[in-house]
Scaffold this active site. Structure first.
Site, PDB file in Angstrom:
ATOM      1  CG  ASN A   9      -1.732   1.200   1.417  1.00 25.22           C
ATOM      2  OD1 ASN A   9      -1.836   2.011   0.493  1.00 25.22           O
ATOM      3  ND2 ASN A   9      -2.337   1.363   2.598  1.00 25.22           N
ATOM      4  CE  LYS A  11      -0.258   3.378   4.698  1.00 28.04           C
ATOM      5  NZ  LYS A  11      -0.275   3.538   6.144  1.00 28.04           N
ATOM      6  CG  HIS A  95      -6.035   1.965   5.149  1.00 27.17           C
ATOM      7  ND1 HIS A  95      -5.588   2.984   5.959  1.00 27.17           N
ATOM      8  CD2 HIS A  95      -5.011   1.085   5.047  1.00 27.17           C
ATOM      9  CE1 HIS A  95      -4.334   2.725   6.317  1.00 27.17           C
ATOM     10  NE2 HIS A  95      -3.971   1.568   5.781  1.00 27.17           N
ATOM     11  CD  GLU A  97      -3.092   5.708   6.610  1.00 26.69           C
ATOM     12  OE1 GLU A  97      -3.080   5.670   5.380  1.00 26.69           O
ATOM     13  OE2 GLU A  97      -2.180   5.226   7.324  1.00 26.69           O
ATOM     14  CD  GLU A 167      -3.694  -2.381   7.549  1.00 32.62           C
ATOM     15  OE1 GLU A 167      -2.528  -2.505   7.194  1.00 32.62           O
ATOM     16  OE2 GLU A 167      -4.421  -1.440   7.194  1.00 32.62           O
ATOM     17  N   GLY A 173       2.065   2.510  10.874  1.00 31.88           N
ATOM     18  CA  GLY A 173       3.008   3.616  10.712  1.00 31.88           C
ATOM     19  C   GLY A 173       3.738   4.020  11.984  1.00 31.88           C
ATOM     20  CB  SER A 210       4.861  -1.479  12.272  1.00 30.45           C
ATOM     21  OG  SER A 210       4.448  -0.148  12.516  1.00 30.45           O
ATOM     22  N   GLY A 231       2.690  -1.024   4.425  1.00 27.25           N
ATOM     23  CA  GLY A 231       2.674   0.398   4.059  1.00 27.25           C
ATOM     24  C   GLY A 231       4.091   0.912   3.881  1.00 27.25           C
ATOM     25  N   GLY A 232       4.611   1.560   4.900  1.00 28.84           N
ATOM     26  CA  GLY A 232       5.920   2.226   4.839  1.00 28.84           C
ATOM     27  C   GLY A 232       7.022   1.370   4.222  1.00 28.84           C
TER      28      GLY A 232
HETATM   29  P1  PGA Z   1       2.533   0.513   7.790  1.00 31.13           P
HETATM   30  O1  PGA Z   1       1.089   0.721   7.148  1.00 31.13           O
HETATM   31  O2  PGA Z   1       3.105  -0.733   7.222  1.00 31.13           O
HETATM   32  O3  PGA Z   1       3.307   1.751   7.378  1.00 31.13           O
HETATM   33  O4  PGA Z   1       2.348   0.439   9.262  1.00 31.13           O
HETATM   34  C1  PGA Z   1       0.243  -0.372   6.911  1.00 31.13           C
HETATM   35  C2  PGA Z   1      -1.044   0.104   6.325  1.00 31.13           C
HETATM   36  O5  PGA Z   1      -1.499   1.199   6.639  1.00 31.13           O
HETATM   37  O6  PGA Z   1      -1.661  -0.599   5.518  1.00 31.13           O
END
Ligand code: PGA
Length: 248
Positions: A9, A11, A95, A97, A167, A173, A210, A231-232
């Site tokens: 992802n 983002k 998600h 966010e 999640e 994050g 994470s 994500g990151g």
């Molecule tokens: P992250 O994000 O790996 O940066 O924690 C995961 C996500 O939001 O899907």
């Protein structure tokens, strides 16, 4: 055995040139791996170019969001038909966010899940508790509530097309991933719920929050963890390739 599903992802990151460069690197490294399924969810501005590059590869295209209507006066939105036109297979829905920054609630997410199924997309429904729910001991009730509301009116036949991503909001994050035990406990809860409601136990349940090249092995080794949503750590080619290769 289910194929592990590894989802990136991105983002609101990477312009078109950066997305193209990244996809070329990933294709080179992942093209011979057939026992896992890879998905990339780029920003909407990059999705067309990425779609062309992914044609015929073993990496699938995903979107980060969509509207539930197929067209109309919804300024700024993208419809399921527009995603289908670009050979999008998956779509992230609900998600955290989207829920917390853009105020999407379970009812809204449910309409999107139903629409995705109607148009032949595979929804990746994201659920997860905030730290306050966990600290109050409400994680179980909270997750079950999200599942019930977001999967309302989904038929037993259609559940096989739905992927769930667990999640925990406090892990997204933050660099603080759920422990393997916490992830397994939540995944088992989700699996048990789906079994009870739909008599279906093969749903792919992803862990997200994470995930990185150092914790992938232990997280994915849990019995009910069928893949990850990254994500990151998916923004860096080397890191994501390591995650992809080390998963199972
Ligand atoms: P992250 O994000 O790996 O940066 O924690 C995961 C996500 O939001 O899907």
């Amino acid at each position: 055995m289910k194929k592990p599903l590894i989802v990136a992802n991105w983002k609101m990151n990477k312009n078109v040139a950066e997305s193209v460069l990244m996809v070329k690197k990933l294709k080179k490294s992942l093209n011979r791996i057939m026992d896992k399924e890879f998905v990339i969810c780029p920003a909407f501005t990059s999705i067309y170019e990425v779609s062309k590059l992914l044609k015929g590869s073993n990496i699938m295209l995903g979107a980060q969001n969509m509207h539930f209507e197929n067209s109309g006066p919804f300024t700024g939105e993208i419809s399921p038909l527009m995603l289908k036109e670009l050979s999008c297979k998956y779509v992230l829905l609900g998600h955290s966010e989207r829920r917390h920054i853009f105020f999407e609630n379970n009812e809204f997410v449910n309409r999107k899940v139903l629409s995705a199924i109607e148009y032949g997309l595979f929804p990746i429904l994201c659920i997860g508790e905030k730290l306050q729910e966990r600290e109050k001991g409400n994680t179980k009730e909270f997750l079950l509530g999200q599942l019930k509301e977001c999967l309302k009116n989904i038929s037993a036949k259609d559940i096989s097309n739905v992927v769930i991503a667990y999640e925990p909001v406090w892990a997204i994050g933050t660099g603080v991933n759920a422990t393997p035990e916490q992830a397994e406990e939540a995944h088992l809860l989700i699996r048990t719920f789906l079994k009870g409601k739909f008599n279906y136990s093969k749903t792919r349940i992803l862990y997200g929050g994470s995930v990185n090249p150092d914790n992938i092995r232990i997280l994915i080794s849990q019995k009910n963890v069928d893949g990850v949503l990254v994500g990151g750590a998916s923004l860096n080619a080397k890191g994501f390739i390591k995650i992809a290769k080390d998963s199972f």
